[in-house]
Design a protein around this motif. Structure first.
Motif, PDB file in Angstrom:
ATOM      1  N   VAL A 206       0.803  -1.209   0.000  1.00 12.61           N
ATOM      2  CA  VAL A 206       0.000   0.000   0.000  1.00 12.61           C
ATOM      3  C   VAL A 206       0.839   1.262   0.000  1.00 12.61           C
ATOM      4  O   VAL A 206       0.638   2.164  -0.794  1.00 12.61           O
ATOM      5  CB  VAL A 206      -1.034  -0.043   1.136  1.00 12.61           C
ATOM      6  N   TYR A 207       1.857   1.335   0.847  1.00 16.12           N
ATOM      7  CA  TYR A 207       2.625   2.577   0.908  1.00 16.12           C
ATOM      8  C   TYR A 207       3.728   2.624  -0.136  1.00 16.12           C
ATOM      9  O   TYR A 207       4.025   3.677  -0.669  1.00 16.12           O
ATOM     10  CB  TYR A 207       3.174   2.804   2.312  1.00 16.12           C
ATOM     11  N   SER A 208       4.352   1.479  -0.424  1.00 14.05           N
ATOM     12  CA  SER A 208       5.408   1.551  -1.429  1.00 14.05           C
ATOM     13  C   SER A 208       4.768   1.816  -2.790  1.00 14.05           C
ATOM     14  O   SER A 208       5.341   2.505  -3.620  1.00 14.05           O
ATOM     15  CB  SER A 208       6.255   0.291  -1.440  1.00 14.05           C
ATOM     16  N   GLY A 209       3.562   1.287  -3.017  1.00 14.09           N
ATOM     17  CA  GLY A 209       2.857   1.595  -4.257  1.00 14.09           C
ATOM     18  C   GLY A 209       2.620   3.076  -4.381  1.00 14.09           C
ATOM     19  O   GLY A 209       2.835   3.679  -5.419  1.00 14.09           O
ATOM     20  N   PHE A 210       2.243   3.672  -3.281  1.00 13.89           N
ATOM     21  CA  PHE A 210       2.009   5.114  -3.198  1.00 13.89           C
ATOM     22  C   PHE A 210       3.268   5.880  -3.608  1.00 13.89           C
ATOM     23  O   PHE A 210       3.245   6.734  -4.483  1.00 13.89           O
ATOM     24  CB  PHE A 210       1.627   5.409  -1.751  1.00 13.89           C
ATOM     25  N   TRP A 211       4.377   5.517  -2.971  1.00  7.19           N
ATOM     26  CA  TRP A 211       5.599   6.288  -3.218  1.00  7.19           C
ATOM     27  C   TRP A 211       6.216   5.982  -4.564  1.00  7.19           C
ATOM     28  O   TRP A 211       6.823   6.837  -5.192  1.00  7.19           O
ATOM     29  CB  TRP A 211       6.603   6.052  -2.084  1.00  7.19           C
ATOM     30  N   GLN A 212       6.060   4.726  -4.996  1.00  4.98           N
ATOM     31  CA  GLN A 212       6.577   4.409  -6.325  1.00  4.98           C
ATOM     32  C   GLN A 212       5.867   5.256  -7.369  1.00  4.98           C
ATOM     33  O   GLN A 212       6.474   5.757  -8.310  1.00  4.98           O
ATOM     34  CB  GLN A 212       6.367   2.938  -6.632  1.00  4.98           C
ATOM     35  N   ARG A 213       4.558   5.383  -7.195  1.00  5.97           N
ATOM     36  CA  ARG A 213       3.790   6.168  -8.154  1.00  5.97           C
ATOM     37  C   ARG A 213       4.255   7.627  -8.131  1.00  5.97           C
ATOM     38  O   ARG A 213       4.420   8.256  -9.172  1.00  5.97           O
ATOM     39  CB  ARG A 213       2.303   6.043  -7.821  1.00  5.97           C
ATOM     40  N   VAL A 214       4.498   8.146  -6.925  1.00  9.00           N
ATOM     41  CA  VAL A 214       4.976   9.529  -6.823  1.00  9.00           C
ATOM     42  C   VAL A 214       6.333   9.671  -7.512  1.00  9.00           C
ATOM     43  O   VAL A 214       6.581  10.624  -8.257  1.00  9.00           O
ATOM     44  CB  VAL A 214       5.072   9.966  -5.346  1.00  9.00           C
ATOM     45  N   ALA A 215       7.219   8.672  -7.268  1.00  9.68           N
ATOM     46  CA  ALA A 215       8.563   8.748  -7.858  1.00  9.68           C
ATOM     47  C   ALA A 215       8.477   8.685  -9.382  1.00  9.68           C
ATOM     48  O   ALA A 215       9.130   9.466 -10.086  1.00  9.68           O
ATOM     49  CB  ALA A 215       9.423   7.607  -7.332  1.00  9.68           C
ATOM     50  N   GLU A 216       7.649   7.766  -9.889  1.00 12.04           N
ATOM     51  CA  GLU A 216       7.476   7.652 -11.346  1.00 12.04           C
ATOM     52  C   GLU A 216       7.012   8.973 -11.933  1.00 12.04           C
ATOM     53  O   GLU A 216       7.539   9.454 -12.937  1.00 12.04           O
ATOM     54  CB  GLU A 216       6.395   6.620 -11.662  1.00 12.04           C
ATOM     55  N   LEU A 217       6.009   9.539 -11.272  1.00 10.16           N
ATOM     56  CA  LEU A 217       5.430  10.771 -11.792  1.00 10.16           C
ATOM     57  C   LEU A 217       6.420  11.916 -11.743  1.00 10.16           C
ATOM     58  O   LEU A 217       6.498  12.717 -12.670  1.00 10.16           O
ATOM     59  CB  LEU A 217       4.180  11.123 -10.988  1.00 10.16           C
ATOM     60  N   ALA A 218       7.184  11.962 -10.647  1.00 12.24           N
ATOM     61  CA  ALA A 218       8.190  13.029 -10.546  1.00 12.24           C
ATOM     62  C   ALA A 218       9.147  12.919 -11.728  1.00 12.24           C
ATOM     63  O   ALA A 218       9.468  13.913 -12.382  1.00 12.24           O
ATOM     64  CB  ALA A 218       8.937  12.922  -9.228  1.00 12.24           C
ATOM     65  N   ALA A 219       9.576  11.680 -12.015  1.00 11.08           N
ATOM     66  CA  ALA A 219      10.506  11.490 -13.129  1.00 11.08           C
ATOM     67  C   ALA A 219       9.862  11.916 -14.448  1.00 11.08           C
ATOM     68  O   ALA A 219      10.478  12.615 -15.261  1.00 11.08           O
ATOM     69  CB  ALA A 219      10.937  10.032 -13.195  1.00 11.08           C
ATOM     70  N   VAL A 220       8.600  11.520 -14.647  1.00 16.48           N
ATOM     71  CA  VAL A 220       7.913  11.853 -15.906  1.00 16.48           C
ATOM     72  C   VAL A 220       7.793  13.363 -16.073  1.00 16.48           C
ATOM     73  O   VAL A 220       8.083  13.918 -17.125  1.00 16.48           O
ATOM     74  CB  VAL A 220       6.511  11.212 -15.935  1.00 16.48           C
ATOM     75  N   TYR A 221       7.388  14.012 -14.995  1.00 15.58           N
ATOM     76  CA  TYR A 221       7.164  15.445 -15.107  1.00 15.58           C
ATOM     77  C   TYR A 221       8.472  16.211 -15.271  1.00 15.58           C
ATOM     78  O   TYR A 221       8.524  17.209 -15.978  1.00 15.58           O
ATOM     79  CB  TYR A 221       6.378  15.944 -13.898  1.00 15.58           C
ATOM     80  N   VAL A 222       9.512  15.726 -14.617  1.00 13.80           N
ATOM     81  CA  VAL A 222      10.808  16.386 -14.802  1.00 13.80           C
ATOM     82  C   VAL A 222      11.260  16.219 -16.242  1.00 13.80           C
ATOM     83  O   VAL A 222      11.782  17.149 -16.859  1.00 13.80           O
ATOM     84  CB  VAL A 222      11.846  15.804 -13.817  1.00 13.80           C
ATOM     85  N   LEU A 223      11.016  15.033 -16.773  1.00  9.39           N
ATOM     86  CA  LEU A 223      11.367  14.788 -18.175  1.00  9.39           C
ATOM     87  C   LEU A 223      10.588  15.751 -19.072  1.00  9.39           C
ATOM     88  O   LEU A 223      11.139  16.351 -19.991  1.00  9.39           O
ATOM     89  CB  LEU A 223      11.033  13.336 -18.534  1.00  9.39           C
ATOM     90  N   ALA A 224       9.302  15.884 -18.781  1.00  9.75           N
ATOM     91  CA  ALA A 224       8.463  16.777 -19.589  1.00  9.75           C
ATOM     92  C   ALA A 224       8.954  18.218 -19.469  1.00  9.75           C
ATOM     93  O   ALA A 224       9.018  18.954 -20.454  1.00  9.75           O
ATOM     94  CB  ALA A 224       7.018  16.669 -19.141  1.00  9.75           C
ATOM     95  N   LEU A 225       9.309  18.587 -18.248  1.00  9.16           N
ATOM     96  CA  LEU A 225       9.792  19.951 -18.013  1.00  9.16           C
ATOM     97  C   LEU A 225      11.081  20.191 -18.793  1.00  9.16           C
ATOM     98  O   LEU A 225      11.231  21.191 -19.495  1.00  9.16           O
ATOM     99  CB  LEU A 225      10.033  20.141 -16.509  1.00  9.16           C
ATOM    100  N   SER A 226      12.014  19.252 -18.659  1.00 10.05           N
ATOM    101  CA  SER A 226      13.292  19.404 -19.352  1.00 10.05           C
ATOM    102  C   SER A 226      13.075  19.409 -20.856  1.00 10.05           C
ATOM    103  O   SER A 226      13.682  20.206 -21.574  1.00 10.05           O
ATOM    104  CB  SER A 226      14.238  18.254 -18.977  1.00 10.05           C
ATOM    105  N   ALA A 227      12.202  18.500 -21.326  1.00  4.75           N
ATOM    106  CA  ALA A 227      11.969  18.401 -22.775  1.00  4.75           C
ATOM    107  C   ALA A 227      11.390  19.697 -23.313  1.00  4.75           C
ATOM    108  O   ALA A 227      11.820  20.194 -24.354  1.00  4.75           O
ATOM    109  CB  ALA A 227      11.039  17.231 -23.077  1.00  4.75           C
ATOM    110  N   SER A 228      10.404  20.256 -22.580  1.00  8.96           N
ATOM    111  CA  SER A 228       9.787  21.469 -23.102  1.00  8.96           C
ATOM    112  C   SER A 228      10.761  22.645 -23.030  1.00  8.96           C
ATOM    113  O   SER A 228      10.804  23.474 -23.932  1.00  8.96           O
ATOM    114  CB  SER A 228       8.489  21.786 -22.366  1.00  8.96           C
TER     115      SER A 228
END
Lengths: 814, 111
Positions: free
Chosen positions: A538-560
């Protein structure tokens, strides 16, 4: 070349309204004329002759000026509209959206920090004071059921008076009133009598419901006596925790202030004993209320509704608990006072109110209160019979108690297997809400409720990550905008050309696509790929999702950022500006070095993860990994951009020069290795201290890691502006870039916010749909828990008792 | 023999599209190529080429970008888009039919 300049100026004069177009066309025509003149010169013409030849071949000045204006008019009009749209609409809209999202993310982070360690899921998802709106158009009766806390109970009394035959409405009103019953000892007689009258009216509304009798009995007994806990009759029982161990429990001892009140209380009690039902209709009200809720569109709505339900005070339970506790104590007191026949009568029926209320329980708390009261009365009965001098009765009572206790233990034991299954599935696929809210010992069908909730929670996390991302994006856009403002202001003072450099529609579209691509890929990964079906705790799923999203959004930020910068840079180069060394401000300029920096960040996270996993619980490492990586990655483009902006319009300052020379001394690999060694040393140090104070040190390590990461970035990427004439030209380009990137980033920000927010809204509502339709609308429903077995057990006892003692035959006291 | 100006004006667009379909070029280069291929018989007023190029670009038939020419100077190069190629095909068809019609009328035979 004065003649050429005059000619170019004459044919392009009308284009001056758009500095960029004017500049573009002027350069093109001038280049043509220069080429033509150079060719004429090569044929042997003089300078003047060659210019004249070039001009005469070019055509009539007036006619050409008109044709150029006609050809470019539409383009300039479109660009003017785009500029105005940017200034008037896009920028304020982007700022407003960004601020709203930032507020959301700040609020959510605050909840994350404050509430999650306590696992208060309601406060985390819906805020500390969730507001729930009823669906529109409720009737007066429905509104009364919805607003379970009315401030003015006199009004409520009048309202209830208009529904004289509605037992649920009346019970709801009495339950509201019972919130005041805790002050029964101090309340004036007038108020006390009013309460009694309300309960008497309840008996008329529902003649076969014993709850009003028992509440009255409780009021009299609470008003007439005090209870000393643990000082009453003690008894032994077989415990389930640890299983099979014999433990002792002691009831309360009664200190009677008003014997008459006790007698009156007992009289009320006897009136309820023979009745078929005993319910406060709390579950009925809860079911009716769920129909009055607005259909939940977001998790916050849904959680707020659960909170709304949970905030209903079950004060009647504490009143009944007071009664159940006092009954055995009352029997003991009667024995002490020599009223043996009265004591025997109380001893014969004292477990009965608990059994009755347990048999009609609708909520888990009601079963638990009933079970405690029933068990205590049964446990103390043998001792009371012994004191009454009835050893045979005492033995039988002990037998009955052991039987009842064994029945409870059996149910509890069966519930344990559910518990094991529950724990196992909770670890693998539980939602945060299931982990914190589901009452113990629930049936496995709770997972039908859990799955959509878990998805909705993940969407909520995506929204949180979106908020963080938008925060970073908004900061960058604002920084660019603010940095560009002074040049906008100075425009009239002289340097007027290329106020807002327009990169072109295609390039703008490419920038948008670059910004959205990581988001689209992640969407495909989570919705279509394996990520959705990954079983996670339950909690690692929570944090994994946050970590994944952080990576995705940083990628999007850097890409743009990178795409926007590339577009502006290409346009500036086309316009003939000196754009300096390749890729200024481009975070992806040197992939090798960027990767090295990312490696440092990841290594820092891994070291911290190792330390945390070795020394602390489940939650902290999960929190720590994305925090280290996420902080560094999120700060990277922002720090970099802000750092670069320091150089705009300046020659290289001393500090920068020093840093540069320091950075020049190392290869990026060397810097990486040094940073890694530093991190490992810091990690070892932390591991030593982690034994003492885990959290503080881990947090400190997080900051160290992020700090090192940023410093490495600064070392590797810092590039001061060259001094001298070339530096001035570069500074001019940078000023243009600052201005021109603002609209591009603002457009990306808006597109991000609108697309992501729209999608998340729909996704959340979609996942909540089955929740809304399922039976699991409120979590205290006992139908899905082991409590239902105990309720059925008490129900069976109740039936037997009623069969053995038909109400008519019951010897009621006069 | 120099051509009539009105006649030349009507053929500018297909000629520009055809030349740019062969390779990307900047304005002066286009003029040079036309002169070379027609032995200077097309007396283009060079300046009128630019409004034509700008209009074609605004219509999405051409795309332009600043690039370094072989002589090291920055020049604005134009190239044809897919839409431009379709337009060129249409114009060629139109020209063939037009020339056929004019030949029929003036010469009384198919060329």
């Amino acid at each position: 070349m004065g003649r050429l300049d005059d000619f170019v100026e004459a044919v392009t004069r009308r284009l001056r309204v758009d500095p960029a177009v004017h500049w573009d066309v002027s350069r093109e025509i001038r280049a043509h004329l220069e080429d033509a003149a150079a060719e004429a010169r090569a044929r042997g013409c003089s300078d003047d002759e060659s210019v004249e030849a070039a001009l005469s071949a070019f055509g009539d000045e007036e006619e050409l000026a008109e044709q150029l204006w006609q050809a470019n008019r539409r383009r300039m009009r479109l660009r003017a509209v785009a500029t105005w749209a940017w200034r008037l609409v896009l920028a304020p809209a982007a700022v407003a959206v960004a601020l709203a999202l930032c507020l959301f993310s700040v609020r959510t982070i605050q909840r994350l920090i404050e509430q999650l360690p306590d696992r208060d899921a309601i406060a985390f998802f819906a805020g500390p004071d969730p507001q729930v709106d009823p669906r529109p158009g409720l009737t007066e009766r429905e509104l009364f059921l919805f607003e379970h806390l009315t401030e003015d109970l006199d009004d409520a009394g009048l309202l209830v008076g208009r529904y004289p035959d509605d037992p649920i409405i009346y019970a709801h009103y009495v339950r509201l009133l019972s919130e005041q019953f805790s002050a029964v000892e101090d309340v004036p007689d007038e108020e006390f009598n009013r309460w009694l009258a309300v309960l008497d009216r309840g008996k008329e509304v529902e003649p076969d419901n014993a709850i009003y009798d028992y509440l009255k009995a409780a009021l009299w007994m609470l008003r007439g006596s005090d209870a000393e806990h643990g000082k009453g009759i003690c008894y032994e029982y077989v415990s389930m925790d640890p299983e099979g161990q014999v433990e002792e429990s002691c009831g309360v001892r009664l200190i009677v202030r008003d014997a008459d009140a006790i007698a009156r209380g007992l009289r009320e009690l006897y009136q309820g004993i023979g009745k078929a039902h005993c319910t406060m209709h709390a579950g009925d009200v809860a079911v009716l209320r769920t129909d009055l809720w607005r259909r939940p569109e977001t998790l916050a709505d849904y959680v707020g509704q659960l909170a709304h339900h949970a905030s209903q005070q079950m004060s009647h339970c504490s009143v009944l608990r007071g009664l159940f506790r006092r009954l055995p104590a009352c029997a003991a007191w009667l024995v002490e006072n020599g009223q043996k026949s009265e004591a025997a009568r109380v001893a014969a029926v004292m477990q009965r109110p608990a059994a009755q209320s347990g048999a009609d329980s609708q909520l888990a708390i009601e079963v638990l209160v009933a079970r405690a009261g029933f068990s205590e009365a049964m446990g103390q009965a043998p001792e009371i019979y012994r004191r009454l001098g009835l050893p045979e009765e005492a033995r039988e009572a002990r037998g009955r108690f052991e039987q009842a206790q064994a029945a409870w233990n059996d149910i509890w034991r069966r519930g344990r297997t559910w518990d094991e299954e529950f724990e196992r599935r909770l670890t693998q696929e539980g939602s945060i809400f299931a982990a914190s809210w589901i009452p113990a010992r629930v049936q496995p069908d709770v997972w039908e409720w859990n799955a959509p909730l878990r998805r909705a929670e993940h969407v909520y996390l995506e929204r949180l990550a979106l908020g963080l991302m938008m925060g970073a994006f908004a900061l960058l856009t604002l920084a660019f905008g603010v940095a560009g403002l002074p040049y906008l202001w100075r425009r009239k003072g002289g340097e007027g050309w290329l106020l807002l450099l327009f990169v072109g529609w295609r390039r703008a579209a490419l920038v948008l696509a670059a910004a959205m691509a990581p988001l689209a890929l992640y969407w495909a990964w989570t919705r279509l790929g394996p990520a959705d079906s990954l079983a996670r705790s339950v909690y690692s799923g929570f944090w994994q999702r946050v970590a994944e999203l952080a990576a995705v959004y940083v990628l999007a930020l850097s890409a743009s950022m990178a795409a926007a910068y590339r577009a502006v840079r290409a346009r500036c180069a086309e316009a003939g500006m000196d754009v300096g060394p390749a890729g200024w401000l481009n975070p992806l300029r040197r992939p090798g070095r960027a990767l090295a920096c990312a490696a440092v960040s990841v290594a820092g996270g891994l070291v911290a993860f190792g330390i945390a996993a070795a020394g602390v619980g489940d939650l902290v490492p999960g929190l720590f990994l994305p925090l280290v990586g996420g902080t560094g990655l999120l700060l990277y483009p922002c720090v970099f951009a802000l750092w670069q902006m320091r150089h705009v319009g300046h020659s290289s300052p001393g500090v920068v020069e020093n840093l540069r020379s320091l950075g020049r001394g190392h290869l990026s690999l060397g810097v990486t290795l040094i940073a890694l060694v530093g991190l490992v040393l810091a990690g070892l140090l932390v591991m030593f201290h982690a034994m003492v104070s885990e959290r503080l040190v881990l947090q400190a390590l997080c900051f160290v890691a992020a700090g090192v990461f940023i410093m490495v970035l600064v070392y590797v990427f810092a590039r001061p502006a060259p001094a001298g004439p070339q530096g001035n030209r570069l500074a001019r380009f940078r000023r243009t870039a600052l201005r021109s990137m603002t609209p591009l980033l603002a457009a990306c920000l808006l597109a991000f916010a609108l697309v992501s927010h729209g999608y998340l809204d729909r996704a959340e509502a979609h996942y909540l749909e089955p929740l809304w339709q399922s039976d699991w609308r409120w979590t205290e429903d006992i139908e899905h828990s082991m409590m239902v077995e105990y309720r059925d057990y008490l129900r069976e006892l109740n039936q037997k008792w009623l069969a053995a003692h038909p109400p008519r035959a019951l010897p009621l006291p006069g | 023999m120099d051509f009539d100006k009105e006649l030349v004006k009507g053929t500018t667009v297909p000629i520009v599209l055809q030349l740019l379909a062969e390779r990307q070029m900047y304005g002066y280069e286009i003029v040079k190529v036309v002169n070379e291929r027609t032995d200077g018989r097309f007396e283009w007023r060079e300046g009128t080429l630019y409004p034509c190029l700008h209009r074609l670009e605004a219509d999405g038939l051409l795309r332009s970008r600043w690039q370094e020419a072989p002589n090291g100077k920055k020049r604005k190069y134009y190239r044809v888009t897919a839409r431009g190629l379709r337009e060129l095909k249409r114009r060629k068809q139109e020209w063939t039919e037009f020339a056929h019609g004019v030949n029929m009328l003036l010469m009384g035979k198919v060329s």
